[in-house]
Each structure stands twice: as C-alpha cells, then as structure tokens.
Design an enzyme around this catalytic site. Sequence first.
Site, PDB file in Angstrom:
ATOM      1  CE  LYS A 157      -0.427  -0.056   5.048  1.00  0.00           C
ATOM      2  NZ  LYS A 157      -1.332  -0.021   6.198  1.00  0.00           N
ATOM      3  NE  ARG A 190      -5.882   0.947  12.279  1.00  0.00           N
ATOM      4  CZ  ARG A 190      -4.768   0.751  11.576  1.00  0.00           C
ATOM      5  NH1 ARG A 190      -3.931   1.768  11.389  1.00  0.00           N
ATOM      6  NH2 ARG A 190      -4.495  -0.424  11.061  1.00  0.00           N
ATOM      7  CE1 TYR A 228      11.037  32.755  -0.217  1.00  0.00           C
ATOM      8  CE2 TYR A 228      11.378  30.380  -0.018  1.00  0.00           C
ATOM      9  CZ  TYR A 228      11.023  31.490  -0.771  1.00  0.00           C
ATOM     10  OH  TYR A 228      10.636  31.324  -2.075  1.00  0.00           O
ATOM     11  CG  MET A 287       7.858  23.781  -3.542  1.00  0.00           C
ATOM     12  SD  MET A 287       6.680  24.615  -4.618  1.00  0.00           S
ATOM     13  CE  MET A 287       5.585  25.338  -3.404  1.00  0.00           C
TER      14      MET A 287
END
Length: 819
Positions: A489, A586, A714, A763
């Site tokens: 998964k 769950r 930044y 980023m």
Amino acid sequence: MSHALYRIKQIARILSPRSFNERFDAGISRLVIDSRSIIDPEESLFFAIKGKRDGHEFMQDAYNEGIRNFVISDEQYLSAFADANVLLVADTLEALQALGKYNRAQYDLEVLAITGSNGKTIVKEWLYQLLAADYTIVRSPKSFNSQIGVPLSVWQIGTEHNLGIFEAGISKAGEMDSLADIIAPTIGVLTNIGEAHAEGFLSKREKLLEKLKLFSKSKVFIYCPEHIEDVSEAELPGDKKFSWSYRQKADLEILFVEPIEGRTYVRGRYKGVEIECLIPFRDKASLENGIICWATLLALGYDPKEADLRLEKLALVGMRLELKTGINHCSIIDDSYSADVSSLAIALDFLNLQNQHPVRTLILSDLVETGKTDEVLYREIAALVKQKELNRLIGVGPHISAAKEFFDMEAVFFDSTQDLIDNLPALHFNNETILVKGARKFEFERISKLLTQKIHDTVLEIDLSALASNLQFYRNKLKPGVKVMAMVKAFSYGSGSFEIANLLQYHKVNYLAVAYTDEGVSLRKAGITMPIMVMSPEPSGFEAIVKNKLEPEIYNADILRQFAGALEDHVRDYPMHLKMDTGMHRLGFEEPDLPELFAILKEIPKVKVVSVFSHLVASDDAQHDEFTAHQLARFTAMADQISNELGYGFIRHIANTSGVSRHPDAQLDMVRLGIGLYGFDAGVPHNRGLQTVAVLKTTITQLKHIKPNETVGYSRKGMLKDGGTIATVKIGYADGYSRRFGNGVGRMLVNNKLVPTVGVICMDMCMLDVTGLDVKTGDEVIVFNGTLTIAELARQIDTIPYEILTNISQRVKRVYFYD
C-alpha cells in the site's frame, strides 16, 4: 551455469549417489538450483538444495519447465517423475560442490581467487579488464561467491580458458574449506578486512584466518600488511608473497597520492625504483581497489609502464541491473556491467520478472572475448532468447549481424551503435520493457540515455536485491507452512508499485495487500496475477474489485451487505477477508458483532471467507507484551467461533513485521510484512540482519561564499556567524524533505561528511553548510542511505521511518537496482 557436455552416468560416477533412477541417457551442460532460471532444460541438472527454502518443493516447477534430470536428498521424491533421471544423495549442496570441484580438477590453468570483506567483485571485474588482452578468462558471474555460487562459477571452466578469476565470500567459520577445495587457486588476492559478516566469527583474527584458508596452496599471495595485523607472518599462505602498503616496507610502497581532475595520481616504490600510475577514480574505495589491481599486475610480472597504461583505462563497473522509466511509456533495464552469456541469462531473468508491459525487447551488442566461435556463441544466445520468450531483438555489431539467421524471431541488426542511434525513431519503442546489454566498447550508455526519461537530479534508488534479502530474513523466522502477505500500500511505502510487486510475485509471496481499489487495479494492469487484498474497499469500487479479481477486506456488517449486493446473482464463493478488532479500535468486527455477521453470511452464498485477521497494536514494545498476548487470545477465540459457525477453515493472520520478530506464537497461518521489507523493524535491535533498501540522493546546484552574519534563505532564518560556504541542493519540501529539517535540524552526507541544513527548507531546494569541504557543483549529496539512515532522519524530527519513506514525492524519480 553452462559447460561442455557431461553424460548423466559420468555425473553419477562422480557423485556416487545412494540411489540412481536412470530413465535415459542424458547430456548435461548446465547446473540449475532455481526453477525460475532455466535456460536449456534438456541439458540441465536440477539440484534440490535445502537452504533458506527447500528446493524439493520446486521440483515440479522445474519439471514443468522441461527439466528431466534431478539431484535430490529427500527419498520421497526418488520416483516423483517416471520419465526423469533422479540421483539421490546425502546432501545436494555437497553434491553440487563435488561436481564443481571435479570440473576444476580437469583443467590445468592458472586460477586467481579473491576474498576479503569488501571490493571482491570490483577487483575481479577490473582484473578481467586488465588481463583480458592476454588470456581467455572464465570468471564468477556478478557476485557468485557463496557456497552455491562458487561451484556454479567453477563449472563454467572449459578447454578454451587459460585463466580463471573467482571470488569467494563467507559468513561464518568453517565455510572456506569447501570453497578452497573447489577453486584450488594458484594466485590469491586479499582485499580489505572490514565488519561485513562479522557476526559469524568470534574475532577479527578468526575471520581473517578463515579467509586465508582459500590461499593455503597458492603459488602467489597478494596482500596489504595493514589488513593482516592479527596474524603472524608464519601464518600467511602462498609460496611467494607480494605485499603493498601505505605505511610500511612492502614490495609495492605507496609514497604519494594526489587527486587530479576526477582521477588519482599514485606514486610508489617497486624494486627500489619509483613508479607511477593514474587511476581514473577519486573515491577511497576505488583507489584501494585500483592499488590492489596494480599490485596484482606487478606480482604477475607486468612491466610498471604497461601496468600504468592499462590501469588508466579502467572503466567504471556497474554492479547492478538498473531499472528506469523510459520514453513512450517504456521501462529501461540498463546492464552494461559485463557482456557474456552468463550475465545475459541473469539479465534476461530480470527482464522476465517485469510484467508491466506487453512487449519485451533486447538490445544486444557483439559479445567479445568469450573464447567461443561465433557460430557456437550466437546459436547459444539465439536459443537463450527464444527460451526466455522475448518479443524482439535489436543486434548491434558485425558479428551478431552476421549470425542473424540463427534468430527465429522479430529482429533487426545494425553495424554500430551510431547506426542504431541514427535509426532510433524508426524502431517505434512504445509500452515495452527494454533490456540494454552491451560490451563496453559499444558505449551503450548513449542508447540508454536516449531511451530514458529525463530524471530529476533528486533520485530514490531502490535495491530490489536488498528487499528480496529482507523477505528471506523473515521467511527464515517462520515455521513450516506459514504464508506471507506483503504490504504494498501507499505506493509500496513510497518505493514504487509494480516494480516491488513484480519482485514479490517472482519470489512467490502468497498475497499482496493494498489500501485502495485503484492500487490493486494498477497492479493488475501491470501484470500482477497473484491474490491481492484491498484493505479499505469503497462501495464505488466494488465493480472494479470484481472485474480485476481483487479480494476485499470486510470490517463491518454494512460494508459486507453492500459488497454482497454488488455481486451478480450467479456468483458463488467470492473470496473476502474478515477484519477483527482485538484492540486497535480502528476498523473491524468486535465480539458482540459476531451474531449479526453469522446471520448475514448464512443469507449470502455469494461470498466465502478466505481469511480472518486482526492487527497487533504494539508488537514491537516489550512493555505491551501482555496486551499483545491478550490480543492473540482474543483473536483465536473469535476465529474459532467463526470457523465453527461457517463449518470450514480459512487463513488466520495477526502478526505484522515486529510480530514476526518478537512473537513466534502469533505466526498462525500467515504473517503480514510491511516496513520490515524495507529494512526497518522496531522489534529487531539496530535492524541487525536487515539490509538498506532505499537511498535518496540529490546534487549540488550552486556554491556560494557567505560573509559573516549574512543570512540565508526565507525569513533570514539561516546564518553563518563566521561566514563560510553554502551549497544549494535540489531537494525541498515538495520532494518530501520536511520543513522540520530546516535550520540545522537535518543533516546530509557530502563527500562522506555530515553537514547541517542552513535556513528554512524551500519548496524545491535547501541549503547546506559545506564550509571547509572540497566540493563542486554537481557533486552527489546523500539524504539517507545505510549510513545516514531513515531511522536517524525520523529521530531528527521526532517521527517514524514510515513517514519519512512514504512522504517522498512522486516527482522524485525511482531507479531500481538488482544484483
């Protein structure tokens, strides 16, 4: 591994079997230990070796592939096949080794053997490059250096060879005696002695003495005194000894080492005279391996000037098959590591492992320096590619082009690499897996580059061999008959989908598990045929589940009713998996839910329960072992109720990765492996025995010299108080490198030195403090690997390895390697 023909009766005389069911006269040229890697079944002898898995269990698979000659040690299989020759021996591994030893003894040739902790395969391949002009060489394929790999390698020796180069690796005391008998080297080379496989020995001295057994009867022994400090000179093997050293008196004394434009200039003293060589690499490991090769050439009598000329031409050895995303929806397997029939067979097996495309194509150059005539060589290759069911062949070179009549398949031939490149658009590559395999002089890296989709400089490398090794690590802990479900998964924990699933299917995992239906559908489209459980099925996806023969996890009465309602009336016994809640809270049925579950199941014959399972909450933590035992008892009681009510059995599973490591009683019928396949298990101290699967690397984009108190990035968060050098690297939070690593929290490896981040993570990039390091634009930067581990990164930002691995963005290209 192939060899000139032996008759089956001759092999019987060599092995002296306890029993021999002889059905017909057979010629044997190949020895096989893996039913998935059969080239020429009519002339193959299958050894059912009992090791990590029992080879007897795969005899039927080998028989189905056409094998009719077997060596076994389990008497119950003696009459398994009425039309097969079967030799019953006491130990099939010992029989394989005896056959390899016999073949070695038939030939009077020089044999150079290599052992050590690191560098064996590189030194072997470089010596092959250095000596191929003077000898017809037989050598170990890739890193075939084990108790099985060595006899398979030595079996290749034939009349055409006058030099053998074989490597030998051991992991515990007592293993080298058999390898020394098989190889019987006349020349011995010892690489360095490190910590690899140290757990199998009481001390470094014991490990070294065990390795030196390989050279006990050698005429020449080549070594570095710094690597054998734990043994006396009297304990060293070899009629003649040749030493090299950086620090002490030796036959070759290294006086001076200086990096020069990506290469290394080395000056030494030999026979009282200063000599020199240029090694075309800069890293420490390559430099040492190059010096070992230098010493070997001198020990073999080569003139120092000739040795220098040859060393300067050494080519980088790609140790692994490399799987990359190609143009036009293709996958590219890049393998220019070695060009011979044995390595071609290995590469073709890897090609056949890939099921994501309908067409398999081989781009193959002339194979050179094989010692075989063109007719013999290309008939053998033609038979090999036909047996491997390739769809098309693209041959490059005058020799393979002249042999085109042997290839009964779609094929096109070119005289040169440039000729192929000029005609590349006309070949219309699309939705296919392409194996690029060529001798070095053909420069097939040019072809691979043109066929490969441009790769972002930030790359996640996935070592499929390491993943397979981790799978075997857990299989070794399982009781007989226990099945394995592998969790793929979340894009296989960020590592890729069909590439991982193909490998797991190849290694005969019993089940795969995905989170959502679309993941399972993607695997089916990629050619995955094995059972797949969908853990979070959505009602909107039920039609796709049935269409693609996926198996849903059912965790409450509503989802069960909805799934049954989605099945057509004529459907019977559709497989599904029931989830029990034993403490995770769950998803899943609890004990009060069981009467309603039983009532629904009695109403709907459309479905059949194939497994019942639950999830351990804290299997890795000793303080919760009592709760784990409670979960297991609770699950057993619920599963018994379900079985009694249904009147039939099913697979039971509750153990996850750490459950396998710490709770053997929880294995039941099947276990589920997840993060452990990638080398992380909180239940295994220091992940001992597991291999690193993933390496995330990037490159330096630019270097800037920062003055004292200037800011970086930044919000002016980064600062070097005394000034220094900043390296901007091509990875940011959009690639999955969390902003939490900013301002010195994170570390990366540059030239094997840990350096901190500076300022905030951007980023698409971030900045590192590389003050005082010898670096340049384009240099490699390691974000995590086997040294700077994912576990360490997780610790830095107070999370878990799962998050680090699964957060790696899809825009980061995955490149897959297979040894």
